[in-house]
Design an enzyme around this catalytic site. Structure first.
Site, mmCIF file in Angstrom:
data_model
loop_
_atom_site.group_PDB
_atom_site.id
_atom_site.type_symbol
_atom_site.label_atom_id
_atom_site.label_comp_id
_atom_site.label_asym_id
_atom_site.label_seq_id
_atom_site.Cartn_x
_atom_site.Cartn_y
_atom_site.Cartn_z
ATOM 1 N N CYS A 1 -21.045 23.595 32.213
ATOM 2 C CA CYS A 1 -20.740 24.734 32.415
ATOM 3 C C CYS A 1 -21.849 25.651 33.395
ATOM 4 O O CYS A 1 -21.517 26.508 34.086
ATOM 5 C CB CYS A 1 -20.570 25.628 31.102
ATOM 6 N N CYS B 1 -19.514 22.205 24.880
ATOM 7 C CA CYS B 1 -19.835 23.613 24.833
ATOM 8 C C CYS B 1 -18.842 24.654 24.168
ATOM 9 O O CYS B 1 -17.780 24.790 24.787
ATOM 10 C CB CYS B 1 -20.401 24.080 26.157
ATOM 11 N N GLU B 2 -19.211 25.296 23.215
ATOM 12 C CA GLU B 2 -18.400 26.232 22.329
ATOM 13 C C GLU B 2 -17.835 27.494 23.365
ATOM 14 O O GLU B 2 -16.800 27.952 23.161
ATOM 15 C CB GLU B 2 -18.778 26.507 21.036
ATOM 16 N N HIS B 3 -18.700 27.912 24.288
ATOM 17 C CA HIS B 3 -18.474 28.922 25.067
ATOM 18 C C HIS B 3 -17.529 28.846 26.259
ATOM 19 O O HIS B 3 -16.813 29.707 26.595
ATOM 20 C CB HIS B 3 -19.884 29.621 25.563
ATOM 21 N N HIS B 4 -17.567 27.603 26.798
ATOM 22 C CA HIS B 4 -16.638 27.072 27.898
ATOM 23 C C HIS B 4 -15.754 26.030 27.768
ATOM 24 O O HIS B 4 -15.051 25.765 28.763
ATOM 25 C CB HIS B 4 -17.474 26.983 29.141
HETATM 26 ZN ZN ZN Z 1 -21.251 26.668 28.309
#
Ligand code: ZN
Length: 183
Positions: free
Chosen positions: A146, A75-78
């Site tokens: 995440c 996941c690129e966000h976390h």
């Molecule tokens: Zn994430």
């Protein structure tokens, strides 16, 4: 990817989270992480069209389905893993590809920093552009670390995304046949 640079960064990361990067269990961790990145982020310099051998589908014009393709992505966000299964269906218009190529396409796009929505669209658009089929549908069911790690009640949450092109988007009968076949 520069293994040495990555290992160095991981070492200072360990230091920043108050760990002792010199202790026994962590001594080789930076190098191990760097090596694992070769696989986890190995999709960047690869392009699906290079591995595609197209065949003449003769007159086959029914739906072709490949179910339960396992994927592992990040996941690129976390920077946390997300993983699950991909379901692909398409109706050819003259050209088909070897069924083993579908998991290879999934592999290339999942081994990058991703979000599930984009991953789903990239797989659908790649097939759509390469084969010009009458329609293509991609469904991904994913579990995200995440989300799972934030509370007991979310441990089993499953995220579903879909990308439909051509008949899979415009024709209700095709769409429901696809959904039925991947159940
Ligand atoms: Zn994430």
């Amino acid at each position: 990817m520069d293994q040495k640079k990555i290992a160095k960064l991981i070492k200072s990361l360990l230091h920043e989270i108050e760990e002792n990067s010199g202790r026994e269990g962590l001594k080789k961790t930076p190098e191990r992480v760097a090596r694992s990145f070769e696989k986890i982020f190995g999709g960047y310099d690869k392009y699906p069209h290079e591995l595609m051998t197209k065949f003449d589908g003769e007159s086959y014009d029914e739906m072709i389905i490949c179910r339960n393709i396992d994927f592992y992505s990040t996941c690129e966000h976390h920077l946390q893993p997300f993983f699950g299964q991909v379901f692909i269906g398409y109706i050819p218009d003259g050209k088909i590809i070897g069924i083993s190529k579908l998991p290879r396409i999934v592999e290339i796009f999942s081994r990058r920093l991703q979000n599930q929505e984009r991953l789903t669209m990239q797989i659908a658009d790649t097939l759509n552009n390469m084969l010009r089929p009458r329609g293509v549908g991609v469904i991904i069911k994913g579990r995200h670390f995440c989300m799972m790690a934030r509370g007991v009640e979310k441990q089993n949450s499953l995220m579903t995304t879909s990308a439909c092109r051509g008949l899979f988007k415009n024709n209700a009968k095709t769409r429901s046949e696809f959904l039925k076949l991947i159940e």
